[in-house]
Design a protein around this motif. Structure first.
Motif, PDB file in Angstrom:
ATOM      1  N   GLN A  71       0.780  -1.180  -0.081  1.00  0.00           N
ATOM      2  CA  GLN A  71       0.194   0.223   0.082  1.00  0.00           C
ATOM      3  C   GLN A  71       1.008   1.079   0.008  1.00  0.00           C
ATOM      4  O   GLN A  71       0.627   2.155  -0.621  1.00  0.00           O
ATOM      5  CB  GLN A  71      -0.814  -0.052   1.375  1.00  0.00           C
ATOM      6  CG  GLN A  71      -1.948   1.000   1.298  1.00  0.00           C
ATOM      7  CD  GLN A  71      -3.024   0.752   0.254  1.00  0.00           C
ATOM      8  OE1 GLN A  71      -3.023   1.171  -0.950  1.00  0.00           O
ATOM      9  NE2 GLN A  71      -4.102  -0.200   0.684  1.00  0.00           N
ATOM     10  N   GLN A  72       1.910   1.243   0.825  1.00  0.00           N
ATOM     11  CA  GLN A  72       2.895   2.552   0.702  1.00  0.00           C
ATOM     12  C   GLN A  72       3.613   2.676  -0.641  1.00  0.00           C
ATOM     13  O   GLN A  72       3.772   3.882  -0.791  1.00  0.00           O
ATOM     14  CB  GLN A  72       3.842   2.369   1.781  1.00  0.00           C
ATOM     15  CG  GLN A  72       3.278   2.414   3.384  1.00  0.00           C
ATOM     16  CD  GLN A  72       4.387   2.041   4.440  1.00  0.00           C
ATOM     17  OE1 GLN A  72       5.215   1.124   4.017  1.00  0.00           O
ATOM     18  NE2 GLN A  72       4.038   2.121   5.555  1.00  0.00           N
ATOM     19  N   GLN A  73       3.853   1.573  -1.143  1.00  0.00           N
ATOM     20  CA  GLN A  73       4.704   1.605  -2.466  1.00  0.00           C
ATOM     21  C   GLN A  73       3.586   2.096  -3.452  1.00  0.00           C
ATOM     22  O   GLN A  73       4.036   2.965  -4.393  1.00  0.00           O
ATOM     23  CB  GLN A  73       5.219   0.315  -2.999  1.00  0.00           C
ATOM     24  CG  GLN A  73       6.375   0.056  -1.791  1.00  0.00           C
ATOM     25  CD  GLN A  73       6.835  -1.616  -2.207  1.00  0.00           C
ATOM     26  OE1 GLN A  73       6.032  -2.425  -2.453  1.00  0.00           O
ATOM     27  NE2 GLN A  73       8.022  -1.806  -2.019  1.00  0.00           N
ATOM     28  N   ILE A  74       2.389   1.541  -3.383  1.00  0.00           N
ATOM     29  CA  ILE A  74       1.654   2.302  -4.298  1.00  0.00           C
ATOM     30  C   ILE A  74       1.206   3.798  -4.103  1.00  0.00           C
ATOM     31  O   ILE A  74       1.048   4.558  -5.234  1.00  0.00           O
ATOM     32  CB  ILE A  74       0.163   1.350  -4.384  1.00  0.00           C
ATOM     33  CG1 ILE A  74       0.324   0.218  -4.935  1.00  0.00           C
ATOM     34  CG2 ILE A  74      -1.059   2.169  -4.898  1.00  0.00           C
ATOM     35  CD1 ILE A  74      -0.700  -0.796  -4.987  1.00  0.00           C
ATOM     36  N   GLU A  75       0.906   4.167  -3.025  1.00  0.00           N
ATOM     37  CA  GLU A  75       0.869   5.608  -2.540  1.00  0.00           C
ATOM     38  C   GLU A  75       2.094   6.368  -2.914  1.00  0.00           C
ATOM     39  O   GLU A  75       2.131   7.553  -3.513  1.00  0.00           O
ATOM     40  CB  GLU A  75       0.852   6.009  -0.888  1.00  0.00           C
ATOM     41  CG  GLU A  75      -0.658   5.272  -0.448  1.00  0.00           C
ATOM     42  CD  GLU A  75      -0.653   5.265   0.798  1.00  0.00           C
ATOM     43  OE1 GLU A  75       0.048   5.889   1.624  1.00  0.00           O
ATOM     44  OE2 GLU A  75      -1.826   4.512   1.386  1.00  0.00           O
ATOM     45  N   ALA A  76       3.313   5.782  -2.878  1.00  0.00           N
ATOM     46  CA  ALA A  76       4.643   6.514  -3.507  1.00  0.00           C
ATOM     47  C   ALA A  76       4.401   6.549  -4.926  1.00  0.00           C
ATOM     48  O   ALA A  76       4.835   7.786  -5.376  1.00  0.00           O
ATOM     49  CB  ALA A  76       5.897   5.770  -3.148  1.00  0.00           C
ATOM     50  N   PHE A  77       4.092   5.672  -5.797  1.00  0.00           N
ATOM     51  CA  PHE A  77       3.758   5.650  -7.219  1.00  0.00           C
ATOM     52  C   PHE A  77       2.953   6.816  -7.483  1.00  0.00           C
ATOM     53  O   PHE A  77       3.129   7.544  -8.390  1.00  0.00           O
ATOM     54  CB  PHE A  77       3.332   4.363  -7.663  1.00  0.00           C
ATOM     55  CG  PHE A  77       2.968   4.415  -9.168  1.00  0.00           C
ATOM     56  CD1 PHE A  77       3.784   4.560 -10.099  1.00  0.00           C
ATOM     57  CD2 PHE A  77       1.543   4.215  -9.377  1.00  0.00           C
ATOM     58  CE1 PHE A  77       3.355   5.073 -11.262  1.00  0.00           C
ATOM     59  CE2 PHE A  77       0.921   4.553 -10.784  1.00  0.00           C
ATOM     60  CZ  PHE A  77       1.912   4.892 -11.706  1.00  0.00           C
ATOM     61  N   LEU A  78       1.714   6.852  -6.774  1.00  0.00           N
ATOM     62  CA  LEU A  78       0.812   7.846  -7.004  1.00  0.00           C
ATOM     63  C   LEU A  78       1.048   9.340  -6.735  1.00  0.00           C
ATOM     64  O   LEU A  78       0.527  10.064  -7.276  1.00  0.00           O
ATOM     65  CB  LEU A  78      -0.551   7.365  -6.325  1.00  0.00           C
ATOM     66  CG  LEU A  78      -1.231   6.181  -7.015  1.00  0.00           C
ATOM     67  CD1 LEU A  78      -2.525   5.738  -5.914  1.00  0.00           C
ATOM     68  CD2 LEU A  78      -1.683   6.141  -8.472  1.00  0.00           C
ATOM     69  N   LEU A 137       1.490  -3.274 -14.374  1.00  0.00           N
ATOM     70  CA  LEU A 137       2.063  -4.173 -12.943  1.00  0.00           C
ATOM     71  C   LEU A 137       3.348  -4.605 -13.140  1.00  0.00           C
ATOM     72  O   LEU A 137       4.198  -4.601 -12.213  1.00  0.00           O
ATOM     73  CB  LEU A 137       0.985  -5.117 -12.815  1.00  0.00           C
ATOM     74  CG  LEU A 137      -0.360  -4.651 -12.239  1.00  0.00           C
ATOM     75  CD1 LEU A 137      -1.567  -5.773 -12.086  1.00  0.00           C
ATOM     76  CD2 LEU A 137      -0.334  -3.395 -11.155  1.00  0.00           C
ATOM     77  N   GLN A 138       3.817  -4.942 -14.125  1.00  0.00           N
ATOM     78  CA  GLN A 138       5.378  -5.949 -14.441  1.00  0.00           C
ATOM     79  C   GLN A 138       6.062  -4.545 -14.241  1.00  0.00           C
ATOM     80  O   GLN A 138       7.299  -4.537 -13.510  1.00  0.00           O
ATOM     81  CB  GLN A 138       5.433  -6.302 -15.832  1.00  0.00           C
ATOM     82  CG  GLN A 138       4.531  -7.838 -15.745  1.00  0.00           C
ATOM     83  CD  GLN A 138       4.453  -8.327 -17.077  1.00  0.00           C
ATOM     84  OE1 GLN A 138       4.668  -7.690 -18.360  1.00  0.00           O
ATOM     85  NE2 GLN A 138       4.228  -9.405 -17.370  1.00  0.00           N
ATOM     86  N   ALA A 139       5.845  -3.397 -14.619  1.00  0.00           N
ATOM     87  CA  ALA A 139       6.784  -2.272 -14.528  1.00  0.00           C
ATOM     88  C   ALA A 139       7.016  -1.878 -13.293  1.00  0.00           C
ATOM     89  O   ALA A 139       7.953  -1.416 -12.699  1.00  0.00           O
ATOM     90  CB  ALA A 139       6.299  -0.830 -15.488  1.00  0.00           C
ATOM     91  N   LEU A 140       5.890  -1.760 -12.491  1.00  0.00           N
ATOM     92  CA  LEU A 140       5.746  -1.321 -11.174  1.00  0.00           C
ATOM     93  C   LEU A 140       6.664  -2.614 -10.238  1.00  0.00           C
ATOM     94  O   LEU A 140       7.224  -2.154  -9.153  1.00  0.00           O
ATOM     95  CB  LEU A 140       4.420  -1.051 -10.507  1.00  0.00           C
ATOM     96  CG  LEU A 140       3.617   0.162 -11.241  1.00  0.00           C
ATOM     97  CD1 LEU A 140       2.163   0.085 -10.704  1.00  0.00           C
ATOM     98  CD2 LEU A 140       4.382   1.337 -10.612  1.00  0.00           C
ATOM     99  N   GLN A 141       6.185  -3.575 -10.670  1.00  0.00           N
ATOM    100  CA  GLN A 141       6.951  -4.758  -9.882  1.00  0.00           C
ATOM    101  C   GLN A 141       8.531  -4.664  -9.985  1.00  0.00           C
ATOM    102  O   GLN A 141       9.233  -4.857  -8.976  1.00  0.00           O
ATOM    103  CB  GLN A 141       6.350  -6.204 -10.411  1.00  0.00           C
ATOM    104  CG  GLN A 141       7.176  -7.370  -9.952  1.00  0.00           C
ATOM    105  CD  GLN A 141       6.252  -8.499  -9.810  1.00  0.00           C
ATOM    106  OE1 GLN A 141       5.457  -8.666  -8.707  1.00  0.00           O
ATOM    107  NE2 GLN A 141       6.520  -9.707 -10.643  1.00  0.00           N
ATOM    108  N   PHE A 144       9.611  -1.667  -7.823  1.00  0.00           N
ATOM    109  CA  PHE A 144       9.433  -1.708  -6.375  1.00  0.00           C
ATOM    110  C   PHE A 144       9.939  -3.138  -5.618  1.00  0.00           C
ATOM    111  O   PHE A 144       9.846  -3.314  -4.607  1.00  0.00           O
ATOM    112  CB  PHE A 144       7.813  -1.412  -5.961  1.00  0.00           C
ATOM    113  CG  PHE A 144       7.705   0.080  -5.904  1.00  0.00           C
ATOM    114  CD1 PHE A 144       8.060   0.947  -5.049  1.00  0.00           C
ATOM    115  CD2 PHE A 144       6.594   0.112  -6.874  1.00  0.00           C
ATOM    116  CE1 PHE A 144       7.545   2.291  -5.144  1.00  0.00           C
ATOM    117  CE2 PHE A 144       6.140   1.598  -7.029  1.00  0.00           C
ATOM    118  CZ  PHE A 144       6.583   2.775  -6.053  1.00  0.00           C
ATOM    119  N   HIS A 145      10.411  -3.914  -6.743  1.00  0.00           N
ATOM    120  CA  HIS A 145      10.916  -5.189  -6.349  1.00  0.00           C
ATOM    121  C   HIS A 145       9.820  -6.234  -5.782  1.00  0.00           C
ATOM    122  O   HIS A 145       9.977  -6.953  -4.943  1.00  0.00           O
ATOM    123  CB  HIS A 145      12.274  -5.168  -5.369  1.00  0.00           C
ATOM    124  CG  HIS A 145      13.308  -4.274  -6.094  1.00  0.00           C
ATOM    125  ND1 HIS A 145      14.101  -4.514  -7.231  1.00  0.00           N
ATOM    126  CD2 HIS A 145      13.579  -3.096  -5.661  1.00  0.00           C
ATOM    127  CE1 HIS A 145      14.942  -3.601  -7.527  1.00  0.00           C
ATOM    128  NE2 HIS A 145      14.574  -2.576  -6.632  1.00  0.00           N
TER     129      HIS A 145
END
Length: 174
Positions: A71-78, A137-141, A144-145
């Motif tokens: 959730q934190q990583q998604i918030e960082a992306f947004l 999602l692959q790019a975000l994966q 963010f590892h």
């Protein structure tokens, strides 16, 4: 990828009652598919796909990770002003530069029953190019590892949107 929102356009060569047309289409649909709505439009209209601004998807996959960290990583992306992405053509010969922050308008995650992760995202579909949900999602994966098993993901398109005065509305509703 499955879909809850398929649209079809049919151009008629003669006027027919809408009930007759819908009965014929409904009878010809394969098992499991049903006609939800039909609209008869007279006069010139743009093609449906010409007015599509974006789509909403739900991606479901197994998950046994840290939901709070995700959730934190998604918030960082947004919160990022930009997220450059190089999209390769299917044969890998050409590339196109895209910005995932422009293309991904919404992104939410929730762990649901049986340890399944549900990822809800809205993806813009501008003329300059878009991205498939799993590509995003692959790019975000990679960034963010994440260790999400994306190869086991079930992707479902749940809505198509038109841009009406700066607001996304369901394609044939709203």
């Amino acid at each position: 990828t499955t879909s809850r929102c398929e649209y079809a356009e049919v151009e008629l060569t003669e006027k027919r009652p809408l009930t007759e047309l819908t009965a014929g289409v409904a009878a010809a649909l394969p098992p499991g598919m049903r006609l939800v709505q039909a609209i008869l439009v007279e006069g010139p209209m743009p093609k449906l796909m010409a007015v599509v601004a974006g789509a909403a998807y739900e991606v479901t996959l197994p998950f046994d990770g840290d939901e709070i960290l995700l959730q934190q990583q998604i918030e960082a992306f947004l919160a990022m002003p930009s997220f450059p992405y190089e999209k390769r053509s299917p044969k890998g010969k050409a590339t196109k530069q895209l910005d995932l922050r422009v293309l991904i308008r919404q992104l939410r995650v929730a762990v649901v029953e049986n340890g399944q992760l549900c990822i809800a995202l809205q993806v813009a579909m501008p003329p300059a190019g878009t991205i498939k949900p799993l590509e995003a999602l692959q790019a975000l994966q990679a960034y963010f590892h994440w260790t999400l098993p994306l190869e086991r993901a079930l992707v479902e398109r749940v809505e198509l949107f038109a841009d009406r005065q700066g607001s996304w509305q369901p394609l044939l509703g709203g």
